[in-house]
Design a protein around this motif. Structure first.
Motif, PDB file in Angstrom:
ATOM      1  N   ARG A 194       8.945  -3.258 -17.643  1.00 32.03           N
ATOM      2  CA  ARG A 194       9.674  -2.444 -17.859  1.00 32.03           C
ATOM      3  C   ARG A 194      11.009  -2.398 -16.807  1.00 32.03           C
ATOM      4  N   SER A 195      10.607  -2.788 -15.744  1.00 39.48           N
ATOM      5  CA  SER A 195      11.754  -2.825 -14.655  1.00 39.48           C
ATOM      6  C   SER A 195      12.278  -4.314 -14.400  1.00 39.48           C
ATOM      7  N   GLY A 196      11.408  -5.164 -14.656  1.00 33.98           N
ATOM      8  CA  GLY A 196      11.752  -6.849 -14.365  1.00 33.98           C
ATOM      9  C   GLY A 196      11.828  -6.840 -12.683  1.00 33.98           C
ATOM     10  N   ARG A 197      11.178  -6.118 -12.013  1.00 34.61           N
ATOM     11  CA  ARG A 197      10.646  -6.164 -10.628  1.00 34.61           C
ATOM     12  C   ARG A 197       9.508  -6.554 -10.223  1.00 34.61           C
ATOM     13  N   GLY A 198       9.500  -7.509  -9.505  1.00 39.31           N
ATOM     14  CA  GLY A 198       7.885  -7.883  -8.889  1.00 39.31           C
ATOM     15  C   GLY A 198       7.486  -6.912  -7.815  1.00 39.31           C
ATOM     16  N   ARG A 199       6.261  -6.687  -7.600  1.00 41.53           N
ATOM     17  CA  ARG A 199       5.734  -5.864  -6.541  1.00 41.53           C
ATOM     18  C   ARG A 199       4.767  -6.553  -5.537  1.00 41.53           C
ATOM     19  N   HIS A 200       4.707  -5.949  -4.344  1.00 40.93           N
ATOM     20  CA  HIS A 200       3.576  -6.459  -3.595  1.00 40.93           C
ATOM     21  C   HIS A 200       2.471  -5.579  -3.783  1.00 40.93           C
ATOM     22  N   VAL A 201       1.298  -5.961  -4.069  1.00 38.78           N
ATOM     23  CA  VAL A 201      -0.183  -5.145  -4.184  1.00 38.78           C
ATOM     24  C   VAL A 201      -0.903  -5.198  -3.053  1.00 38.78           C
ATOM     25  N   ASP A 202      -0.977  -4.197  -2.317  1.00 42.49           N
ATOM     26  CA  ASP A 202      -1.699  -4.326  -1.131  1.00 42.49           C
ATOM     27  C   ASP A 202      -3.091  -3.611  -1.375  1.00 42.49           C
ATOM     28  N   VAL A 203      -4.257  -4.149  -1.376  1.00 40.26           N
ATOM     29  CA  VAL A 203      -5.458  -3.529  -1.456  1.00 40.26           C
ATOM     30  C   VAL A 203      -6.679  -3.920  -0.300  1.00 40.26           C
ATOM     31  N   ALA A 204      -7.051  -2.808   0.172  1.00 37.30           N
ATOM     32  CA  ALA A 204      -7.895  -2.811   1.318  1.00 37.30           C
ATOM     33  C   ALA A 204      -9.338  -2.327   0.709  1.00 37.30           C
ATOM     34  N   MET A 205     -10.165  -3.131   1.475  1.00 40.66           N
ATOM     35  CA  MET A 205     -11.813  -2.966   0.956  1.00 40.66           C
ATOM     36  C   MET A 205     -12.209  -1.479   1.540  1.00 40.66           C
ATOM     37  N   LEU A 206     -11.676  -1.290   2.794  1.00 40.76           N
ATOM     38  CA  LEU A 206     -12.152   0.126   3.310  1.00 40.76           C
ATOM     39  C   LEU A 206     -11.595   1.230   2.580  1.00 40.76           C
ATOM     40  N   ASP A 207     -10.360   1.233   2.069  1.00 45.06           N
ATOM     41  CA  ASP A 207      -9.637   2.038   1.269  1.00 45.06           C
ATOM     42  C   ASP A 207     -10.409   2.177  -0.006  1.00 45.06           C
TER      43      ASP A 207
END
Length: 401
Positions: A194-207
């Motif tokens: 929809r936006s044409g924008r890439g993102r940084h996806v930050d995933v933590a195991m503890l979270d």
């Protein structure tokens, strides 16, 4: 292959550069591969992903690795070398998603951190999986499943009452973090449409592990109560617990006064439902030890099948406690096609277990595969990175691939 569990081609045309290893990252990318994405798995020449060294082994091949890396292309590249990093940089513009699960800071030292990669491919979804996240004060700590289970509070809730903190019998922190990472990656991919924008996806195991513990969090955040291990029983409702029979254990979910009344009838003690010690859930909790003895005396004289059938017939949710052999051999697994016949180049047919979500209108796909180390190196470098024979030979000669 059972067509009911065939891979859905929902992600056909999406290419994933998988720089992850061991479990959390590979579990994420295996889910994407199951949905039809092309996953290019980068491994170290010679040794490969550390997961290849985890048993059990079949003719020298790790069955753990095979289950976790289905439908991927294995490409060996030494990312510690400048030539190797150049290979990765040549692949990045051709990929929609990059997944890595190194400790925070490692990708920056390799010159492949998110800002650098985004300059090469502005629209890429860059998914980072780590123990504690990219900005945590604990980000430098090594993160393994047992470490995260310990710090997440999960171990403090698991095990017999009064006993030591106990780990869950599977690498649940790795697996669940991989699922959250797949969820976040696909959400970012949808947004890019929809936006044409890439993102940084930050995933933590503890979270990830914290977010899953709703009962414990409800007690801590709303009641200022720190839960402790309670064995197999539900922490609030009783009798929701496991009990022994003559042929194995059963669980029952006796979640209401009406259900308890039905249980008392089955036990031949209908008066228990009106006994002030057991007439309410609060009272049953207060007198749990006594009630448990009465129920155990009843189940202990019957078979697992007999107890389960009696409870179900009375409208009380119940089930036998199965081991892995009983699960895999069950009619349910057969009917749902949960174990697929895949293919390995040297082992031939191998059993694989893909992601379990089913989609309507899913067309049968080719049988799933699991790669040998470096099986697709030359093909990917030639077809995706645009390398010619001269370059491939040079990279092979100097040990980069």
């Amino acid at each position: 292959m059972n067509a009911m569990t065939a891979r859905a081609g929902l992600l056909e045309g999406i290419r994933v550069l998988d720089l992850s290893r061991v479990m959390s990252g590979p579990f994420c990318t295996s889910m994407l591969a199951d949905l039809g994405a092309e996953v290019i798995k980068v491994e170290m020449p010679g040794s490969g992903d550390e997961g290849r060294s985890f048993g059990p082994f079949v003719e020298g091949e790790s069955s753990y690795f095979m289950l976790l890396n289905r439908n991927k292309k294995s490409v060996t590249v030494d990312m510690k070398s400048e030539d190797g990093r150049a290979v990765i940089r040549a692949l990045i513009p051709k990929c929609d998603i990059l997944v890595e699960n190194f400790r925070p800071g490692v990708m920056a030292r390799l010159g492949l951190d998110e800002p650098t990669v985004r300059q090469i491919n502005p629209g890429i979804i860059y998914t980072s999986i780590s123990g504690f996240g990219q900005d945590s004060p604990l980000k430098a700590w090594p993160a393994f499943d047992l470490v995260i289970q310990a710090m997440s509070g999960l171990m403090s809730l698991t095990g017999p009452r009064g006993g030591p903190a106990t780990a869950v019998g599977e690498s649940v922190a790795d697996v669940c973090t991989g699922m959250f990472a797949a969820f976040g990656t696909l959400a970012a991919l949808f947004d890019r449409e929809r936006s044409g924008r890439g993102r940084h996806v930050d995933v933590a195991m503890l979270d990830s592990m914290m977010a899953m513990q709703l009962t414990g969090l409800a007690r801590r955040l709303y009641m200022n109560d720190t839960p402790k291990p309670a064995g197999n029983r539900h922490p609030v409702t009783y009798p929701v617990d496991s009990f022994a029979t003559t042929t194995g254990d059963v669980v029952m979910v006796c979640f209401s006064d009406k259900a308890f009344s039905a249980l008392a009838e089955l036990m031949g003690e209908p008066e228990l439902a009106g006994d002030p010690r057991f007439s309410t859930n609060s009272a049953r909790n207060d007198h749990e030890d006594l009630l448990r003895c009465r129920i155990a005396a009843w189940t202990g004289g019957l078979t697992q099948d007999a107890v389960t059938k009696s409870l179900l017939d009375a409208g009380i949710p119940a089930a036998p406690v199965w081991d892995m052999n009983q699960l895999v051999g069950s009619d349910h697994v057969a009917q749902r096609g949960l174990v697929e016949t895949g293919h390995h180049r040297t082992l031939g047919d191998v059993p694989l277990v893909p992601q379990p979500v089913r989609f309507s209108g899913d067309d049968p796909q080719d049988a799933p595969t699991t790669p040998e180390l470096g099986e697709h190196t030359e093909a990917v470098l030639r077809d995706v990175a645009g390398a010619d024979d001269t370059m491939i030979n040079r990279l092979r000669d100097n040990g980069t691939i």
